[in-house]
Motif scaffolding. Structure first.
Motif, PDB file in Angstrom:
ATOM      1  N   LYS A   4       0.204  16.518 -29.746  1.00  0.00           N
ATOM      2  CA  LYS A   4       0.121  17.136 -28.423  1.00  0.00           C
ATOM      3  C   LYS A   4       0.523  16.084 -27.383  1.00  0.00           C
ATOM      4  CE  LYS A   4      -3.179  19.418 -25.368  1.00  0.00           C
ATOM      5  NZ  LYS A   4      -4.559  19.899 -25.252  1.00  0.00           N
ATOM      6  N   ILE A   5       1.518  16.414 -26.568  1.00  0.00           N
ATOM      7  CA  ILE A   5       2.014  15.473 -25.568  1.00  0.00           C
ATOM      8  C   ILE A   5       1.882  16.101 -24.186  1.00  0.00           C
ATOM      9  CG2 ILE A   5       4.003  14.138 -24.769  1.00  0.00           C
ATOM     10  CD1 ILE A   5       5.060  14.242 -27.683  1.00  0.00           C
ATOM     11  N   LYS A   6       1.117  15.432 -23.319  1.00  0.00           N
ATOM     12  CA  LYS A   6       0.950  15.896 -21.943  1.00  0.00           C
ATOM     13  C   LYS A   6       2.142  15.454 -21.106  1.00  0.00           C
ATOM     14  CE  LYS A   6      -3.997  15.733 -21.006  1.00  0.00           C
ATOM     15  NZ  LYS A   6      -4.997  15.095 -20.165  1.00  0.00           N
ATOM     16  N   ILE A   7       2.571  16.344 -20.219  1.00  0.00           N
ATOM     17  CA  ILE A   7       3.620  15.984 -19.267  1.00  0.00           C
ATOM     18  C   ILE A   7       2.913  15.568 -17.980  1.00  0.00           C
ATOM     19  CG2 ILE A   7       5.577  16.809 -17.919  1.00  0.00           C
ATOM     20  CD1 ILE A   7       6.084  18.840 -20.206  1.00  0.00           C
ATOM     21  N   ILE A   8       3.053  14.315 -17.610  1.00  0.00           N
ATOM     22  CA  ILE A   8       2.389  13.792 -16.416  1.00  0.00           C
ATOM     23  C   ILE A   8       3.280  13.990 -15.190  1.00  0.00           C
ATOM     24  CG2 ILE A   8       1.308  11.761 -15.358  1.00  0.00           C
ATOM     25  CD1 ILE A   8      -0.100  12.825 -17.952  1.00  0.00           C
ATOM     26  N   ASN A   9       4.583  13.829 -15.379  1.00  0.00           N
ATOM     27  CA  ASN A   9       5.500  14.048 -14.268  1.00  0.00           C
ATOM     28  C   ASN A   9       6.854  14.500 -14.797  1.00  0.00           C
ATOM     29  OD1 ASN A   9       6.300  14.169 -11.609  1.00  0.00           O
ATOM     30  ND2 ASN A   9       5.533  12.120 -11.127  1.00  0.00           N
ATOM     31  N   LEU A  10       7.518  15.365 -14.034  1.00  0.00           N
ATOM     32  CA  LEU A  10       8.834  15.839 -14.445  1.00  0.00           C
ATOM     33  C   LEU A  10       9.668  16.204 -13.234  1.00  0.00           C
ATOM     34  CD1 LEU A  10       8.814  19.445 -15.878  1.00  0.00           C
ATOM     35  CD2 LEU A  10       7.028  18.593 -14.442  1.00  0.00           C
ATOM     36  N   ARG A  11      10.964  16.305 -13.459  1.00  0.00           N
ATOM     37  CA  ARG A  11      11.912  16.658 -12.403  1.00  0.00           C
ATOM     38  C   ARG A  11      12.790  17.790 -12.887  1.00  0.00           C
ATOM     39  NH1 ARG A  11      16.082  13.348 -10.309  1.00  0.00           N
ATOM     40  NH2 ARG A  11      16.723  12.805 -12.398  1.00  0.00           N
ATOM     41  N   LEU A  12      13.116  18.675 -11.957  1.00  0.00           N
ATOM     42  CA  LEU A  12      14.102  19.717 -12.251  1.00  0.00           C
ATOM     43  C   LEU A  12      15.482  19.096 -12.162  1.00  0.00           C
ATOM     44  CD1 LEU A  12      12.666  22.590 -10.051  1.00  0.00           C
ATOM     45  CD2 LEU A  12      12.916  22.650 -12.525  1.00  0.00           C
TER      46      LEU A  12
END
Length: 105
Positions: A40-48
């Motif tokens: 299980k990998i949490k996404i802490i930050n992402l960009r479109l």
């Protein structure tokens, strides 16, 4: 109400904007996450991203970034956290866990 699994992301079945909106809604709790190679990998930050280079659910680990295809445009995951580990930048994560993505590249 937010259920723990509300934050589950299925890159192959969702649009980038849908995932981004989910990220904004659940960034505090329960956070958004995906399962990769049994982890299980949490996404802490992402960009479109405005590009569409990847098929839905496919990852690209180029230039120290993690990009993933959705049913619309691609997303870039800039910070993530493996279950039970510290938050890490994409670059650090790739250095330690690139093998988790080998089946999806």
């Amino acid at each position: 109400k937010n259920e723990k699994n509300s934050g589950s992301v299925q890159f192959e079945n969702e649009t980038a904007i849908n995932i981004y909106n989910k990220f904004r809604a659940y960034s505090i709790w329960p956070s958004i996450f995906f399962n990769q190679s049994g982890k299980k990998i949490k996404i802490i930050n992402l960009r479109l991203l405005e590009t569409k280079n990847l098929r839905p659910g496919k990852f690209s680990l180029n230039n120290k970034t993690i990009q993933v295809g959705t049913t619309s445009t691609d997303l870039e995951i800039t910070e993530l956290q493996l279950e039970g580990k510290q938050k890490q930048s994409a670059e650090t994560f790739i250095n330690g866990y690139q093998q988790l993505f080998s089946s999806q590249l």
